[in-house]
Design a protein around this motif. Sequence first.
Motif, PDB file in Angstrom:
ATOM      1  N   GLN A  79       0.835  -1.201   0.000  1.00 24.99           N
ATOM      2  CA  GLN A  79       0.000   0.000   0.000  1.00 24.99           C
ATOM      3  C   GLN A  79       0.867   1.247   0.000  1.00 24.99           C
ATOM      4  O   GLN A  79       2.024   1.194   0.401  1.00 24.99           O
ATOM      5  N   PRO A  80       0.263   2.369  -0.429  1.00 24.59           N
ATOM      6  CA  PRO A  80       0.994   3.631  -0.305  1.00 24.59           C
ATOM      7  C   PRO A  80       1.511   3.721   1.124  1.00 24.59           C
ATOM      8  O   PRO A  80       0.770   3.526   2.081  1.00 24.59           O
ATOM      9  N   GLY A  81       2.808   3.969   1.250  1.00 23.01           N
ATOM     10  CA  GLY A  81       3.443   3.753   2.538  1.00 23.01           C
ATOM     11  C   GLY A  81       3.375   4.888   3.543  1.00 23.01           C
ATOM     12  O   GLY A  81       4.411   5.318   4.049  1.00 23.01           O
ATOM     13  N   GLU A  82       2.188   5.363   3.851  1.00 18.60           N
ATOM     14  CA  GLU A  82       2.109   6.392   4.893  1.00 18.60           C
ATOM     15  C   GLU A  82       2.475   5.818   6.251  1.00 18.60           C
ATOM     16  O   GLU A  82       2.074   4.712   6.589  1.00 18.60           O
ATOM     17  N   GLY A  83       3.207   6.602   7.032  1.00 18.67           N
ATOM     18  CA  GLY A  83       3.504   6.167   8.391  1.00 18.67           C
ATOM     19  C   GLY A  83       4.340   4.914   8.461  1.00 18.67           C
ATOM     20  O   GLY A  83       3.976   3.949   9.129  1.00 18.67           O
ATOM     21  N   ALA A  84       5.467   4.921   7.746  1.00 20.62           N
ATOM     22  CA  ALA A  84       6.315   3.730   7.706  1.00 20.62           C
ATOM     23  C   ALA A  84       6.809   3.356   9.097  1.00 20.62           C
ATOM     24  O   ALA A  84       7.019   2.173   9.395  1.00 20.62           O
ATOM     25  N   ASP A  85       6.992   4.347   9.964  1.00 14.47           N
ATOM     26  CA  ASP A  85       7.467   4.031  11.314  1.00 14.47           C
ATOM     27  C   ASP A  85       6.408   3.258  12.105  1.00 14.47           C
ATOM     28  O   ASP A  85       6.728   2.333  12.853  1.00 14.47           O
ATOM     29  N   ILE A 142       8.299  -1.131   3.033  1.00 13.53           N
ATOM     30  CA  ILE A 142       8.080  -0.239   4.185  1.00 13.53           C
ATOM     31  C   ILE A 142       9.344   0.582   4.439  1.00 13.53           C
ATOM     32  O   ILE A 142       9.282   1.790   4.720  1.00 13.53           O
ATOM     33  N   ILE A 143      10.495  -0.062   4.302  1.00 18.19           N
ATOM     34  CA  ILE A 143      11.750   0.641   4.573  1.00 18.19           C
ATOM     35  C   ILE A 143      12.011   1.725   3.524  1.00 18.19           C
ATOM     36  O   ILE A 143      12.358   2.858   3.866  1.00 18.19           O
ATOM     37  N   ARG A 144      11.806   1.393   2.246  1.00 16.79           N
ATOM     38  CA  ARG A 144      11.942   2.421   1.202  1.00 16.79           C
ATOM     39  C   ARG A 144      11.006   3.599   1.473  1.00 16.79           C
ATOM     40  O   ARG A 144      11.391   4.759   1.338  1.00 16.79           O
ATOM     41  N   SER A 145       9.766   3.280   1.860  1.00 23.83           N
ATOM     42  CA  SER A 145       8.801   4.343   2.155  1.00 23.83           C
ATOM     43  C   SER A 145       9.298   5.221   3.296  1.00 23.83           C
ATOM     44  O   SER A 145       9.215   6.443   3.245  1.00 23.83           O
ATOM     45  N   GLY A 146       9.825   4.571   4.341  1.00 27.47           N
ATOM     46  CA  GLY A 146      10.295   5.312   5.512  1.00 27.47           C
ATOM     47  C   GLY A 146      11.478   6.216   5.189  1.00 27.47           C
ATOM     48  O   GLY A 146      11.604   7.308   5.759  1.00 27.47           O
ATOM     49  N   ILE A 147      12.323   5.758   4.290  1.00 29.36           N
ATOM     50  CA  ILE A 147      13.457   6.604   3.872  1.00 29.36           C
ATOM     51  C   ILE A 147      12.919   7.827   3.113  1.00 29.36           C
ATOM     52  O   ILE A 147      13.297   8.957   3.397  1.00 29.36           O
ATOM     53  N   GLU A 148      11.976   7.555   2.189  1.00 35.07           N
ATOM     54  CA  GLU A 148      11.371   8.674   1.431  1.00 35.07           C
ATOM     55  C   GLU A 148      10.667   9.659   2.354  1.00 35.07           C
ATOM     56  O   GLU A 148      10.709  10.864   2.141  1.00 35.07           O
ATOM     57  N   GLN A 149      10.014   9.126   3.382  1.00 38.06           N
ATOM     58  CA  GLN A 149       9.285   9.989   4.326  1.00 38.06           C
ATOM     59  C   GLN A 149      10.216  10.703   5.305  1.00 38.06           C
ATOM     60  O   GLN A 149       9.775  11.520   6.106  1.00 38.06           O
ATOM     61  N   GLY A 150      11.481  10.322   5.280  1.00 34.84           N
ATOM     62  CA  GLY A 150      12.430  10.955   6.187  1.00 34.84           C
ATOM     63  C   GLY A 150      12.385  10.447   7.615  1.00 34.84           C
ATOM     64  O   GLY A 150      13.020  11.019   8.503  1.00 34.84           O
ATOM     65  N   VAL A 151      11.637   9.348   7.845  1.00 34.84           N
ATOM     66  CA  VAL A 151      11.574   8.828   9.223  1.00 34.84           C
ATOM     67  C   VAL A 151      12.622   7.736   9.477  1.00 34.84           C
ATOM     68  O   VAL A 151      12.906   7.396  10.620  1.00 34.84           O
ATOM     69  N   PHE A 152      13.172   7.152   8.391  1.00 32.87           N
ATOM     70  CA  PHE A 152      14.228   6.147   8.530  1.00 32.87           C
ATOM     71  C   PHE A 152      15.556   6.705   8.020  1.00 32.87           C
ATOM     72  O   PHE A 152      15.585   7.598   7.167  1.00 32.87           O
ATOM     73  N   GLN A 153      16.644   6.143   8.529  1.00 34.48           N
ATOM     74  CA  GLN A 153      17.977   6.488   8.033  1.00 34.48           C
ATOM     75  C   GLN A 153      18.157   5.946   6.605  1.00 34.48           C
ATOM     76  O   GLN A 153      17.360   5.138   6.137  1.00 34.48           O
ATOM     77  N   GLU A 154      19.227   6.383   5.943  1.00 33.18           N
ATOM     78  CA  GLU A 154      19.476   5.958   4.551  1.00 33.18           C
ATOM     79  C   GLU A 154      20.118   4.568   4.536  1.00 33.18           C
ATOM     80  O   GLU A 154      21.270   4.404   4.115  1.00 33.18           O
TER      81      GLU A 154
END
Lengths: 206, 206
Positions: A79-85, A142-154
């Motif tokens: 799904q569109p990855g809102e809120g990956a964290d 989920i991890i790619r989404s979180g990186i795009e959202q700026g909530v995960f490290q690169e």
Amino acid sequence: MDKSVSFLEEPENTREEILKATYDAFREHGYSDITIQKISDEFPKSKSLLYHHYDGKDDLLLDFLEFMLDQAEEQFPLQPGEGADAHIEQVIDAMFTPGEPVTDEDFSRAMVELRAQAAHDDRYEEYFTRTDRFTSKHVEYIIRSGIEQGVFQEVDPEETAALFQVMFVGLATQQVTSDESILEDCRSEFERYVRTCLLRDSADTD
Amino acid sequence: MDKSVSFLEEPENTREEILKATYDAFREHGYSDITIQKISDEFPKSKSLLYHHYDGKDDLLLDFLEFMLDQAEEQFPLQPGEGADAHIEQVIDAMFTPGEPVTDEDFSRAMVELRAQAAHDDRYEEYFTRTDRFTSKHVEYIIRSGIEQGVFQEVDPEETAALFQVMFVGLATQQVTSDESILEDCRSEFERYVRTCLLRDSADTD
């Protein structure tokens, strides 16, 4: 997200009725003690239907696994990855409570036995390879989404997903074959890993 | 450290000869296809000796596991922990090449099948609980040593050892039941975890 496995509640056709009977017998007897006879004992219709459709217990169990994977693919689309964290928190919850909320511990035990068949049966190995890839791709997404959202490290999404995948298998196996008491400690450490190596906000607060 | 399993090379008494025959048959046939008859086929002496000592294949396999654990306890004692950072590297090498250098992939496959028996047989569960604790205690000891030596961060040794333990089980299982291609990615990420969350020197260089 609908987490129930619908065919187990209300089978809609003969195949689903057979697969429900397989699920019930599999939970009760595990892989080593299941037989076509025990499955047919759970099947409300004519036994000959069952023997007509399947060559043996492995044929039936492999079709059952296939159906489970199809259901998972329907129920857990990318799904569109809102809120990956928040999503990764859900994944961690699922890792540390194998089976739940979809099934129960009897089923988890039987699945560990079934995976072990893949150690000498290519048909099972091929299936578990596909189902593990399905899991890995989800975590990777989920991890790619979180990186795009700026909530995960690169991080490298494939490498991180590979570690999650091996943890999934390890936890499911450990929980039903050995000392469950270490799972709480393992979770604390795994959450420390996620905070330190994956989440961006708290990466430097630990 | 002597890494060979000595009784497999030169069995010194009847029990060791029986256990060597068990090892050979177990590697070749796996759990599901092993029988007392197939073990006795590998046994050079009178078959009656074998039937005299053991009630059935599980009785024999459990004694075999017990012997393996005794050997491991002798060969890998908790040693004064010099160079904990080098020791943890050895542990990681062992995790990512299950079985080696002591045994081989056939044996690793058979062990995954055997662990799955613990899902429904308390005797196997009791054994794998003990063997997993042996592994965890070793990792815990290395971690405590590393903290004392100032090469590891002030982590919780039990929690870290619990994560290592689950990774051990996950890797051994993944390697023989599913997609091996993810193991390299998993190793990269696990080494990043160790650098970031455990080692002191390079903790802030990643």
